[in-house]
Design a protein around this motif. Structure first.
Motif, PDB file in Angstrom:
ATOM      1  N   ALA A  93       9.308  -4.952  -4.877  1.00 46.24           N
ATOM      2  CA  ALA A  93       8.722  -3.686  -4.425  1.00 46.24           C
ATOM      3  C   ALA A  93       8.785  -2.641  -5.529  1.00 46.24           C
ATOM      4  O   ALA A  93       7.806  -1.911  -5.771  1.00 46.24           O
ATOM      5  CB  ALA A  93       9.437  -3.190  -3.170  1.00 46.24           C
ATOM      6  N   ILE A  94       9.897  -2.566  -6.213  1.00 47.20           N
ATOM      7  CA  ILE A  94      10.040  -1.619  -7.322  1.00 47.20           C
ATOM      8  C   ILE A  94       9.029  -1.956  -8.414  1.00 47.20           C
ATOM      9  O   ILE A  94       8.332  -1.085  -8.926  1.00 47.20           O
ATOM     10  CB  ILE A  94      11.489  -1.638  -7.865  1.00 47.20           C
ATOM     11  N   LEU A  95       8.935  -3.230  -8.763  1.00 44.57           N
ATOM     12  CA  LEU A  95       8.003  -3.679  -9.787  1.00 44.57           C
ATOM     13  C   LEU A  95       6.559  -3.340  -9.410  1.00 44.57           C
ATOM     14  O   LEU A  95       5.796  -2.848 -10.244  1.00 44.57           O
ATOM     15  CB  LEU A  95       8.162  -5.187 -10.003  1.00 44.57           C
ATOM     16  N   ALA A  96       6.188  -3.612  -8.180  1.00 42.48           N
ATOM     17  CA  ALA A  96       4.818  -3.334  -7.741  1.00 42.48           C
ATOM     18  C   ALA A  96       4.478  -1.853  -7.901  1.00 42.48           C
ATOM     19  O   ALA A  96       3.409  -1.499  -8.411  1.00 42.48           O
ATOM     20  CB  ALA A  96       4.619  -3.761  -6.292  1.00 42.48           C
ATOM     21  N   LEU A  97       5.375  -0.994  -7.484  1.00 40.10           N
ATOM     22  CA  LEU A  97       5.106   0.438  -7.547  1.00 40.10           C
ATOM     23  C   LEU A  97       5.177   0.958  -8.983  1.00 40.10           C
ATOM     24  O   LEU A  97       4.414   1.856  -9.350  1.00 40.10           O
ATOM     25  CB  LEU A  97       6.074   1.190  -6.635  1.00 40.10           C
ATOM     26  N   GLU A  98       6.044   0.395  -9.812  1.00 40.92           N
ATOM     27  CA  GLU A  98       6.148   0.843 -11.208  1.00 40.92           C
ATOM     28  C   GLU A  98       4.969   0.398 -12.054  1.00 40.92           C
ATOM     29  O   GLU A  98       4.426   1.179 -12.822  1.00 40.92           O
ATOM     30  CB  GLU A  98       7.439   0.333 -11.842  1.00 40.92           C
ATOM     31  N   ASP A 154       0.870  -1.167   0.000  1.00 44.30           N
ATOM     32  CA  ASP A 154       0.000   0.000   0.000  1.00 44.30           C
ATOM     33  C   ASP A 154       0.904   1.213   0.000  1.00 44.30           C
ATOM     34  O   ASP A 154       2.013   1.177   0.549  1.00 44.30           O
ATOM     35  CB  ASP A 154      -0.911   0.026   1.236  1.00 44.30           C
ATOM     36  N   ALA A 155       0.449   2.284  -0.629  1.00 42.16           N
ATOM     37  CA  ALA A 155       1.223   3.521  -0.678  1.00 42.16           C
ATOM     38  C   ALA A 155       0.256   4.698  -0.631  1.00 42.16           C
ATOM     39  O   ALA A 155      -0.902   4.585  -1.053  1.00 42.16           O
ATOM     40  CB  ALA A 155       2.068   3.581  -1.948  1.00 42.16           C
ATOM     41  N   ASP A 156       0.756   5.805  -0.133  1.00 39.44           N
ATOM     42  CA  ASP A 156      -0.064   7.008  -0.110  1.00 39.44           C
ATOM     43  C   ASP A 156      -0.039   7.677  -1.482  1.00 39.44           C
ATOM     44  O   ASP A 156       0.594   7.180  -2.419  1.00 39.44           O
ATOM     45  CB  ASP A 156       0.382   7.953   1.011  1.00 39.44           C
ATOM     46  N   ASP A 157      -0.728   8.797  -1.610  1.00 39.75           N
ATOM     47  CA  ASP A 157      -0.812   9.477  -2.902  1.00 39.75           C
ATOM     48  C   ASP A 157       0.529  10.002  -3.384  1.00 39.75           C
ATOM     49  O   ASP A 157       0.714  10.239  -4.576  1.00 39.75           O
ATOM     50  CB  ASP A 157      -1.829  10.620  -2.833  1.00 39.75           C
ATOM     51  N   VAL A 162       5.435   4.122   0.719  1.00 42.24           N
ATOM     52  CA  VAL A 162       4.858   2.867   1.201  1.00 42.24           C
ATOM     53  C   VAL A 162       4.248   3.066   2.584  1.00 42.24           C
ATOM     54  O   VAL A 162       4.862   3.644   3.480  1.00 42.24           O
ATOM     55  CB  VAL A 162       5.929   1.758   1.230  1.00 42.24           C
ATOM     56  N   THR A 163       3.024   2.565   2.733  1.00 40.31           N
ATOM     57  CA  THR A 163       2.326   2.636   4.024  1.00 40.31           C
ATOM     58  C   THR A 163       2.065   1.261   4.630  1.00 40.31           C
ATOM     59  O   THR A 163       1.740   1.167   5.807  1.00 40.31           O
ATOM     60  CB  THR A 163       0.985   3.381   3.883  1.00 40.31           C
ATOM     61  N   GLY A 164       2.185   0.211   3.820  1.00 44.20           N
ATOM     62  CA  GLY A 164       1.957  -1.130   4.333  1.00 44.20           C
ATOM     63  C   GLY A 164       2.533  -2.169   3.400  1.00 44.20           C
ATOM     64  O   GLY A 164       2.702  -1.917   2.202  1.00 44.20           O
ATOM     65  N   HIS A 170      11.554  -1.955   7.230  1.00 44.64           N
ATOM     66  CA  HIS A 170      12.083  -0.598   7.060  1.00 44.64           C
ATOM     67  C   HIS A 170      11.597   0.113   5.801  1.00 44.64           C
ATOM     68  O   HIS A 170      12.108   1.172   5.466  1.00 44.64           O
ATOM     69  CB  HIS A 170      13.613  -0.653   7.076  1.00 44.64           C
ATOM     70  N   VAL A 171      10.606  -0.435   5.123  1.00 46.53           N
ATOM     71  CA  VAL A 171      10.164   0.161   3.863  1.00 46.53           C
ATOM     72  C   VAL A 171       9.100   1.242   4.053  1.00 46.53           C
ATOM     73  O   VAL A 171       8.945   2.110   3.190  1.00 46.53           O
ATOM     74  CB  VAL A 171       9.668  -0.931   2.877  1.00 46.53           C
ATOM     75  N   LYS A 172       8.389   1.218   5.160  1.00 41.20           N
ATOM     76  CA  LYS A 172       7.320   2.203   5.344  1.00 41.20           C
ATOM     77  C   LYS A 172       7.884   3.621   5.308  1.00 41.20           C
ATOM     78  O   LYS A 172       8.905   3.921   5.919  1.00 41.20           O
ATOM     79  CB  LYS A 172       6.572   1.949   6.648  1.00 41.20           C
ATOM     80  N   GLY A 173       7.193   4.453   4.535  1.00 39.74           N
ATOM     81  CA  GLY A 173       7.610   5.842   4.384  1.00 39.74           C
ATOM     82  C   GLY A 173       8.586   6.073   3.253  1.00 39.74           C
ATOM     83  O   GLY A 173       8.941   7.206   2.947  1.00 39.74           O
TER      84      GLY A 173
END
Length: 142
Positions: A131-136, A46-49, A53-55, A76-79
């Motif tokens: 994580a990079i793939l998910a966000l991209e 999960d990520a904010d706008d 990363v928030t979760g 350590h990924v949150k934020g």
């Protein structure tokens, strides 16, 4: 002489993946596989706008080193943004390749014995790649 590949700290991190169970309701998802060793991760983020990363949730099928790296990512990924995760991944790869210092990611010094085992390094990079793939692939731009 190099340190033992598996030790109490690495094994404790490996079992701690259970603290970050998959989250099918998360906003972003990715599956990644390390071709050399066959390790696999299913990652839910999960990520904010702003793209931070928030979760995180995950299912990891990897050696203890890959599982330990996944736990270090999750803890350590949150934020952090996609670009910060990518920078960390690049620093880890450079460190493995002998072109950098211990990455600036909390706890990564525990994985120092893996520098002598190139076949295991793909499993360690895998959580960061996912994580990079998910966000991209979801169009998060930061």
């Amino acid at each position: 002489m190099s340190a033992p590949l598996y030790n109490r700290d690495i094994l404790a991190l490996a079992v701690a993946t259970a603290d970050h169970l998959p989250n099918p309701d998360a906003r972003y998802h990715a599956t990644a596989r390390a071709p050399l060793c066959g390790s696999r991760i299913l990652l839910d983020l999960d990520a904010d706008d702003a793209g931070r990363v928030t979760g995180i949730g995950m299912h990891v099928e990897a050696c203890a080193l890959g599982q330990a790296a996944a736990t270090l990512l999750a803890r350590h990924v949150k934020g952090r943004s996609r670009d910060e995760i990518r920078d960390a991944r690049d620093a880890i790869a450079g460190w493995f390749g002998g072109t950098g210092d211990v990455p600036d990611w909390p706890g990564f010094d525990l994985l120092a014995p893996a520098r002598d085992y190139p076949a295991r390094q793909g499993a360690i990079l895998l959580p960061f790649d996912a994580a990079i793939l998910a966000l991209e692939k979801q169009g998060v731009r930061v």
